[in-house]
Scaffold this motif. Structure first.
Motif, PDB file in Angstrom:
ATOM      1  N   ARG A  75       8.702   7.716  -3.381  1.00 58.12           N
ATOM      2  CA  ARG A  75       9.027   6.946  -2.182  1.00 58.12           C
ATOM      3  C   ARG A  75       7.961   7.271  -1.149  1.00 58.12           C
ATOM      4  N   ILE A  76       7.485   6.279  -0.485  1.00 52.35           N
ATOM      5  CA  ILE A  76       6.391   6.459   0.454  1.00 52.35           C
ATOM      6  C   ILE A  76       6.923   6.397   1.883  1.00 52.35           C
ATOM      7  N   PRO A  77       6.652   7.429   2.668  1.00 54.51           N
ATOM      8  CA  PRO A  77       7.087   7.394   4.071  1.00 54.51           C
ATOM      9  C   PRO A  77       6.430   6.221   4.812  1.00 54.51           C
ATOM     10  N   ALA A  78       7.146   5.651   5.734  1.00 57.92           N
ATOM     11  CA  ALA A  78       6.646   4.495   6.490  1.00 57.92           C
ATOM     12  C   ALA A  78       5.336   4.808   7.196  1.00 57.92           C
ATOM     13  N   THR A  79       5.182   6.014   7.703  1.00 59.28           N
ATOM     14  CA  THR A  79       3.934   6.361   8.404  1.00 59.28           C
ATOM     15  C   THR A  79       2.746   6.320   7.446  1.00 59.28           C
ATOM     16  N   VAL A  80       2.956   6.755   6.219  1.00 61.18           N
ATOM     17  CA  VAL A  80       1.875   6.721   5.225  1.00 61.18           C
ATOM     18  C   VAL A  80       1.570   5.278   4.837  1.00 61.18           C
ATOM     19  N   ALA A  81       2.607   4.482   4.595  1.00 66.53           N
ATOM     20  CA  ALA A  81       2.408   3.079   4.239  1.00 66.53           C
ATOM     21  C   ALA A  81       1.666   2.336   5.352  1.00 66.53           C
ATOM     22  N   ASN A  82       2.026   2.597   6.584  1.00 69.74           N
ATOM     23  CA  ASN A  82       1.343   1.953   7.708  1.00 69.74           C
ATOM     24  C   ASN A  82      -0.112   2.401   7.797  1.00 69.74           C
ATOM     25  N   PRO A 142       0.825  -1.203   0.000  1.00 70.68           N
ATOM     26  CA  PRO A 142       0.000   0.000   0.000  1.00 70.68           C
ATOM     27  C   PRO A 142       0.859   1.253   0.000  1.00 70.68           C
ATOM     28  N   LEU A 143       1.411   1.576  -1.139  1.00 68.50           N
ATOM     29  CA  LEU A 143       2.270   2.739  -1.238  1.00 68.50           C
ATOM     30  C   LEU A 143       1.516   3.853  -1.930  1.00 68.50           C
TER      31      LEU A 143
END
Length: 176
Positions: free
Chosen positions: A109-116, A19-20
């Motif tokens: 590039r997707i920040p980890a907070t957004v991916a989570n 989910p990016l």
């Protein structure tokens, strides 16, 4: 964009596990990517147009043969939704995708907070999932390829509202 490879397992894994998302482009800059599959037709599926017309849904057809719909959500907000002409088969099922974007990153590039955040959202979605396409996040709803006009219309409205809601949460604006 996710593509079925014979059994459809690859698409299922991509839709559930990648989910990016991305942010920052205008409506004209974003289209589903045909380069990921040579199976993408350049001609539209002729079954879709009459279904859209049955609900008075205006559309254009993009270079990939997909139906592009600009959904007016009110309050000066819009969301682009695509009804893909490609039909995927899994032995017994024929599936069509309904797409919308929710976030775009210039760095792809997707920040980890957004991916989570999107992984959490996927758990609650009934009909689709957030997935990655060329560095962007797309909401992909999968419906029967032979869905009637009401079912297709519901999927378009659902995609638009979920995509817009996520866009508001992640970028605090109306970019798509």
């Amino acid at each position: 964009m996710p593509r079925f490879i014979h059994s459809g397992l690859v698409t299922l894994l991509v839709a559930c596990c990648l989910p990016l998302v991305a942010h920052g482009a205008s409506n004209a800059d974003i289209e589903p990517a045909a380069a990921e599959s040579s199976a993408t037709p350049a001609v539209p599926d002729p079954r879709i147009g009459p279904l859209l017309k049955a609900h008075g849904t205006p559309f254009t057809i993009d270079d990939d043969g997909d139906y592009r719909i600009l959904v007016d959500l009110g309050d000066d907000r819009t969301q682009i939704v695509w009804v893909r002409s490609v039909v995927h088969e899994t032995g017994e099922q024929r599936i069509r995708e309904v797409w919308t974007y929710g976030y775009r990153s210039d760095e792809r590039r997707i920040p980890a907070t957004v991916a989570n955040r999107l992984l959490s959202e996927n758990f609650d979605l009934i009909l689709g999932a957030w997935a990655r396409s060329e560095g962007n996040a797309v909401l992909v709803l999968k419906i029967p390829a032979d869905a009637d006009a009401d079912t297709l219309n519901e999927a378009i409205d659902l995609a638009a509202s979920i995509g817009d809601r996520m866009e508001k949460q992640l970028v605090s604006g109306d970019e798509l």
